[in-house]
Design an enzyme around this catalytic site. Structure first.
Site, PDB file in Angstrom:
ATOM      1  N   LYS A  88      32.788  43.576  48.950  1.00 11.81           N
ATOM      2  CA  LYS A  88      32.315  44.054  47.979  1.00 11.81           C
ATOM      3  C   LYS A  88      31.088  45.152  48.422  1.00 11.81           C
ATOM      4  CE  LYS A  88      32.173  42.184  43.683  1.00 11.81           C
ATOM      5  NZ  LYS A  88      31.618  41.337  42.788  1.00 11.81           N
TER       6      LYS A  88
ATOM      7  N   GLU B  70      34.761  29.503  31.134  1.00  7.75           N
ATOM      8  CA  GLU B  70      33.816  29.216  30.047  1.00  7.75           C
ATOM      9  C   GLU B  70      34.417  28.146  29.342  1.00  7.75           C
ATOM     10  OE1 GLU B  70      34.656  32.261  30.764  1.00  7.75           O
ATOM     11  OE2 GLU B  70      32.875  33.358  31.030  1.00  7.75           O
TER      12      GLU B  70
ATOM     13  N   ARG C 102      35.947  32.790  24.312  1.00  8.95           N
ATOM     14  CA  ARG C 102      37.022  32.242  25.027  1.00  8.95           C
ATOM     15  C   ARG C 102      37.057  30.585  24.802  1.00  8.95           C
ATOM     16  NH1 ARG C 102      38.967  34.744  30.645  1.00  8.95           N
ATOM     17  NH2 ARG C 102      39.999  36.021  29.248  1.00  8.95           N
TER      18      ARG C 102
HETATM   19  C1  LIG Z   1      35.577  35.433  30.664  1.00 11.55           C
HETATM   20  C2  LIG Z   1      34.704  36.337  31.637  1.00 11.55           C
HETATM   21  N1  LIG Z   1      33.619  35.825  31.941  1.00 11.55           N
HETATM   22  C3  LIG Z   1      32.855  36.453  32.700  1.00 11.55           C
HETATM   23  C4  LIG Z   1      32.803  37.916  32.990  1.00 11.55           C
HETATM   24  C5  LIG Z   1      31.633  38.646  33.891  1.00 11.55           C
HETATM   25  N2  LIG Z   1      32.266  39.257  34.906  1.00 11.55           N
HETATM   26  C6  LIG Z   1      32.657  40.359  35.148  1.00 11.55           C
HETATM   27  S1  LIG Z   1      33.236  40.689  36.762  1.00 11.55           S
HETATM   28  C7  LIG Z   1      32.917  38.997  37.085  1.00 11.55           C
HETATM   29  C8  LIG Z   1      33.339  38.779  38.658  1.00 11.55           C
HETATM   30  C9  LIG Z   1      34.506  39.206  38.822  1.00 11.55           C
HETATM   31  O1  LIG Z   1      34.857  38.781  40.192  1.00 11.55           O
HETATM   32  P1  LIG Z   1      36.191  39.005  40.843  1.00 11.55           P
HETATM   33  O2  LIG Z   1      37.488  38.812  39.878  1.00 11.55           O
HETATM   34  O3  LIG Z   1      36.159  38.208  42.251  1.00 11.55           O
HETATM   35  O4  LIG Z   1      36.228  40.468  40.990  1.00 11.55           O
HETATM   36  P2  LIG Z   1      35.295  41.264  42.089  1.00 11.55           P
HETATM   37  O5  LIG Z   1      33.841  41.844  41.237  1.00 11.55           O
HETATM   38  O6  LIG Z   1      34.987  40.434  43.070  1.00 11.55           O
HETATM   39  O7  LIG Z   1      36.182  42.572  42.403  1.00 11.55           O
HETATM   40  C10 LIG Z   1      32.454  38.561  36.027  1.00 11.55           C
HETATM   41  C11 LIG Z   1      32.106  37.198  36.193  1.00 11.55           C
HETATM   42  C12 LIG Z   1      33.944  38.403  32.331  1.00 11.55           C
HETATM   43  N3  LIG Z   1      34.497  39.742  32.716  1.00 11.55           N
HETATM   44  N4  LIG Z   1      34.918  37.866  31.756  1.00 11.55           N
HETATM   45 MG   LIG Z   2      35.802  39.062  43.976  1.00 13.04          MG
END
Ligand SMILES: Cc1ncc(C[n+]2csc(CCOP(=O)(O)OP(=O)(O)O)c2C)c(N)n1
Ligand SMILES: [Mg+2]
Ligand SMILES: CC(=O)[C@@H](O)[C@H](O)COP(=O)(O)O
Length: 613
Positions: free
Chosen positions: A258, A343, A371
């Site tokens: 990232k 969640e 959710r």
């Molecule tokens: C149900 C839900 N909870 C929390 C979030 C907030 N959120 C957005 S991106 C993220 C992290 C995503 O991590 P990953 O899937 O590894 O993608 P990366 O950012 O590392 O590419 C979170 C927790 C969300 N979008 N949806």
């Molecule tokens: Mg990730």
């Protein structure tokens, strides 16, 4: 940016020789930094998927082949390659590009929902539809992050995808080791082992792919290709080609980082610039923010509560930083739990913690509590458990658009027996209601506040039966009772000033605890000609609806009118602009109240009634 400007469609990309990919990737990275520095957005995640996305669109032919981005915050490169280079000046702004895929923007965009862990469900359904319709000439590709893979829906998806070995789906696991923070739990450890156990990353694929004997995915029945260098376009292309040739459910384990290629993001230990506001592209520095956020007020008070209440513990769903729980975790490391993007598990685990005699505080964004609604009702409220849910980003949030506005929490929570909702109007009431919440032992409590700078405290004229009267009618007429919820108190008081100057007597009351309706509120309503409720939540089933119901049930005949958000999906924009669009500015509230009052065709009362003392 000659190369990037020459790409108006993925077909243009596929025309370019492989040797041009490093240069194109460089152009894209430079563009992303300059553009997102100007607008804000998800810089870190998108810098991490430049080569991965180039390979996706060189191997697969969207839109015939379906490429689904889980969460969608990492789809900027996809947008650049599908003809939207010119739109990035308006990213996440009213009328501009969405920060997530958007069907209205492109045929290449499929899933607009930015709630994580859903992509595999869509892929399962699309693969079944292709099979039903005999569409064997196209691929279904789901791109999911390691963080999103910690969500329960993702495991439901994996389980179903391998249910039919003859139904090909390509799961591209973009593994950068983190959500905001490092990915937790057994999955986090397993992926780490997979990333590091192979002595050489796979860059040569036989026709049937390079199947690793024994890992989580192969043991479930998936083909597995990886780990693949997510910053090597050719390696990713070979992996995707091999996965397609396997004609079965396959996981391609791509390893990326990232914030790749931009030192301020790479060096950002918090979250590699996961989501940023405007920054100086040279230094990565953000302008000093003026004022304190609601999140900071909550974070500080929770630490103070933690000092006074040993039974209080905290739970985050992979968002310790954004929800303010990082401070509590630092202060009380053994009393803070990160459950991943989960969640539902957060609410269920909170129920277990409460059954064990503790008082969990679950901090999530309002929209993501959707959710866990069943867990709130059936696991927490049914058992009357002392769990406090703190909902940040409640109401209109702004730049993240329809799936991020926290505009349904009070509508859905209003039906939950025994659950109490507070909507603090200012920092003092947030601190106050948080302390009241952790003292509640016979059921769940909820606090909700917006994505905004916390305003000054608004003191009450008088507190009556737990409710704060913020304004008493200057005259003697009790024409209108405005029931203000949360931060809209400021706009309600502005409206009151305007209306009083127009000779309409206004009382403004803030119940603080807005659900269930305070019985004293119906008594106050009975003494007015008209009640107008104002909330930064859906009008459907919100506080206003509850007040109307309570007045009807109490035999109070005063008409009740509700101002709030429509039963609609609201586009991205800036919070204040969107609130004004919804008629929730001070002036607009005043205009609406005046119109409702005029509709009553009743002259202003004189004298007989008394204002609340
Ligand atoms: C149900 C839900 N909870 C929390 C979030 C907030 N959120 C957005 S991106 C993220 C992290 C995503 O991590 P990953 O899937 O590894 O993608 P990366 O950012 O590392 O590419 C979170 C927790 C969300 N979008 N949806
Ligand atoms: Mg990730
Ligand atoms: C993609 C996602 O769900 C979050 O990263 C979201 O963008 C939160 O943004 P804020 O924390 O800026 O409200």
């Amino acid at each position: 940016m000659a190369l990037l400007e020459g790409i108006r469609d993925p077909a243009d990309l596929r025309e370019l020789p492989a040797e041009e990919m490093p240069a194109l990737a460089e152009e894209i990275r430079g563009f992303l930094v300059r553009a997102v520095a100007r607008t804000g957005g998800h810089l870190g995640p998108n810098l991490g998927v430049v080569e991965l996305t180039l390979a996706l669109h060189r191997v697969f032919s969207s839109p015939r082949d379906k490429i689904i981005f889980d969460t969608g915050h990492q789809s900027y490169v996809h947008k650049l390659l599908t003809g939207r280079l010119d739109g990035f000046d308006g990213l996440r702004q009213r009328g501009g590009l969405s920060g997530y895929p958007s069907q209205g923007e492109s045929v290449h965009d499929l899933v607009e929902n930015s709630h994580a862990s859903t992509a595999l469900a869509y892929a399962d359904g699309l693969a079944k539809a292709n099979q039903r319709r005999g569409r064997t000439d196209r691929s279904v590709v789901a791109v999911i992050g390691d963080g999103a893979l910690t969500g329960g829906m993702a495991w439901e998806g994996l389980n179903n995808l391998v249910g039919a070995p003859d139904r090909p789906v390509i799961v591209v696991l973009n593994d950068n080791g983190r959500s905001y923070a490092p990915t937790i739990g057994g999955l986090g450890r397993h992926l780490h082992d997979l990333r590091t156990s192979s002595d050489t990353w796979l860059d040569v694929y036989t026709r049937d792919g390079h199947v690793v004997e024994d890992n989580l995915f192969t043991n479930m029945g998936f083909g597995y290709i990886g780990p693949v260098d997510g910053h090597d376009v050719s390696a990713c292309e070979r992996a995707f080609d091999a996965a397609r040739a396997m004609r079965r459910p396959v996981v391609v384990h791509v390893v990326s980082s990232k914030g790749r290629g931009y030192a301020p993001a790479e060096n950002d230990q918090a979250d590699h610039m996961h989501g940023i506001g405007k920054i100086d592209p040279e230094t990565g520095e953000a302008p000093k923010s003026s004022g304190t956020s609601w999140t900071k007020v909550f974070a500080d008070e929770l630490c103070a509560v933690g000092e006074d209440h040993d039974e209080v513990v905290a739970i985050t769903a992979a968002m310790p930083g954004p929800t303010g729980l990082a401070a509590f975790a630092e202060r009380f490391p053994d009393r803070a739990y990160d459950v991943g993007i989960a969640e539902q598990h957060a609410a269920g685990s909170a129920a277990g913690l409460a059954l064990g005699g503790l008082h969990p505080v679950v901090a999530v964004y309002s929209t993501f509590l959707n959710r866990a609604f069943d867990q709130v009702v059936m696991d927490v409220a049914l058992h009357r458990l002392p769990v406090t849910f703190v909902l940040d980003r409640a109401g209109i949030t702004g730049p993240d658009g329809a799936s991020h506005h926290g505009m349904w929490d009070m509508s859905i929570l209003g039906v939950v027996p025994g659950l109490r909702v507070a909507a603090p109007r200012d920092p003092a009431r947030l601190r106050e209601t948080l302390r009241e919440a952790v003292e509640v032992t016979d059921g769940p409590t909820v606090l909700r506040f917006p994505k905004a700078t916390a305003g000054p405290d608004i003191d009450a004229v008088v507190r009556v039966d737990g409710m704060d009267v913020l304004r008493r009618s200057r005259g003697l007429s009790l024409d209108v009772l405005i029931v203000s919820t949360g931060v809209l108190a400021e706009a309600c008081l502005q409206a009151a000033d305007i209306l009083e100057d127009q000779g309409i007597g206004i009382t403004v009351v803030d119940p603080r605890w807005v659900i269930p309706v305070n019985p004293a509120l119906t008594g106050l309503a009975a003494r007015h000609q008209l009640v107008v409720t104002v909330e930064d939540c859906s009008r459907t089933g919100g506080v206003g609806a509850c007040v109307g119901q309570a007045c009807a049930d109490a035999g109070v005949r005063t008409p009740v009118r509700n101002l709030g958000l429509p039963r609609a999906f609201i586009e991205h924009g800036d919070r204040n602009g969107l609130l004004a669009d919804m008629g929730l500015s001070g002036e607009q509230i005043a205009r609406t109240v005046r119109d409702h009052h005029a509709d009553l065709c009743v002259p202003a009362r004189t004298g007989a009634e008394t204002s609340p003392r």
